[in-house]
Design an enzyme around this catalytic site. Structure first.
Site, PDB file in Angstrom:
ATOM      1  N   TYR A   1       0.883  -1.164   0.000  1.00 33.06           N
ATOM      2  CA  TYR A   1       0.000   0.000   0.000  1.00 33.06           C
ATOM      3  C   TYR A   1       0.917   1.208   0.000  1.00 33.06           C
ATOM      4  O   TYR A   1       1.538   1.531   1.006  1.00 33.06           O
ATOM      5  CB  TYR A   1      -0.906  -0.003   1.224  1.00 33.06           C
ATOM      6  N   CYS A   2       1.042   1.843  -1.151  1.00 28.08           N
ATOM      7  CA  CYS A   2       1.923   2.993  -1.349  1.00 28.08           C
ATOM      8  C   CYS A   2       1.068   4.248  -1.149  1.00 28.08           C
ATOM      9  O   CYS A   2       0.223   4.572  -1.990  1.00 28.08           O
ATOM     10  CB  CYS A   2       2.519   2.927  -2.750  1.00 28.08           C
ATOM     11  N   ILE A   3       1.286   4.943  -0.039  1.00 29.94           N
ATOM     12  CA  ILE A   3       0.348   5.957   0.420  1.00 29.94           C
ATOM     13  C   ILE A   3       0.997   7.343   0.473  1.00 29.94           C
ATOM     14  O   ILE A   3       2.141   7.480   0.921  1.00 29.94           O
ATOM     15  CB  ILE A   3      -0.191   5.570   1.820  1.00 29.94           C
TER      16      ILE A   3
END
Length: 148
Positions: free
Chosen positions: A119-121
């Site tokens: 999950y690249c946030i």
């Protein structure tokens, strides 16, 4: 106590231009030039607009991408996945369920031993609540995540 998470007009009014562009217009902040990509403090990451719990530092890892990266959400029901076909690519966009904030994207190149997801946030979509402040901020139920 059940919290009513929603898009908060007051919180929206307090967003910086970058926070607004990321959460409301699906912009992406620069890699390595954002608040939490290199944060190693224990705590909870919540939606900057709604306050809904999204990710915990215990599931954060250094993906070398320049953005905060997590293997799993702390509350899967607070995450919505959508197909994103912008820029000639097909990706999975990640949004908050109650605040409808654009958070970032989901990729399948995460650590295999943790399920393989990343999950690249965007930091601009997040508010960080340190472990020592979870109770006072109303997130006391999450302190058990940090017990060793």
């Amino acid at each position: 106590m059940t919290q009513d998470y929603r898009k908060d007009p007051e919180a929206l009014a307090q967003l910086t231009p970058r926070q607004y562009a990321v959460t409301q217009e699906a912009a992406t902040e620069p890699a390595f030039r954002n608040e939490f990509w290199n944060n190693h403090e224990e705590g909870l990451y919540v939606d900057i607009v709604s306050g809904e719990p999204l990710f915990a530092s215990v599931n954060k890892y250094d993906s070398r991408s320049g953005w905060p990266s997590f293997t799993v959400p702390v509350e899967p029901g607070n995450i919505v996945e959508k197909v994103d076909r912008t820029y000639g690519m097909v990706r999975t966009e990640v949004r908050s369920a109650h605040g409808d904030s654009h958070l970032g994207h989901l990729f399948d190149d995460g650590p295999a031993e943790a399920g393989g997801l990343r999950y690249c946030i965007n930091s601009a979509a997040l508010r960080f609540v340190p472990l020592s402040e979870l109770d006072a901020a109303g997130y006391g139920d999450y302190t058990t995540l940090f017990e060793k």
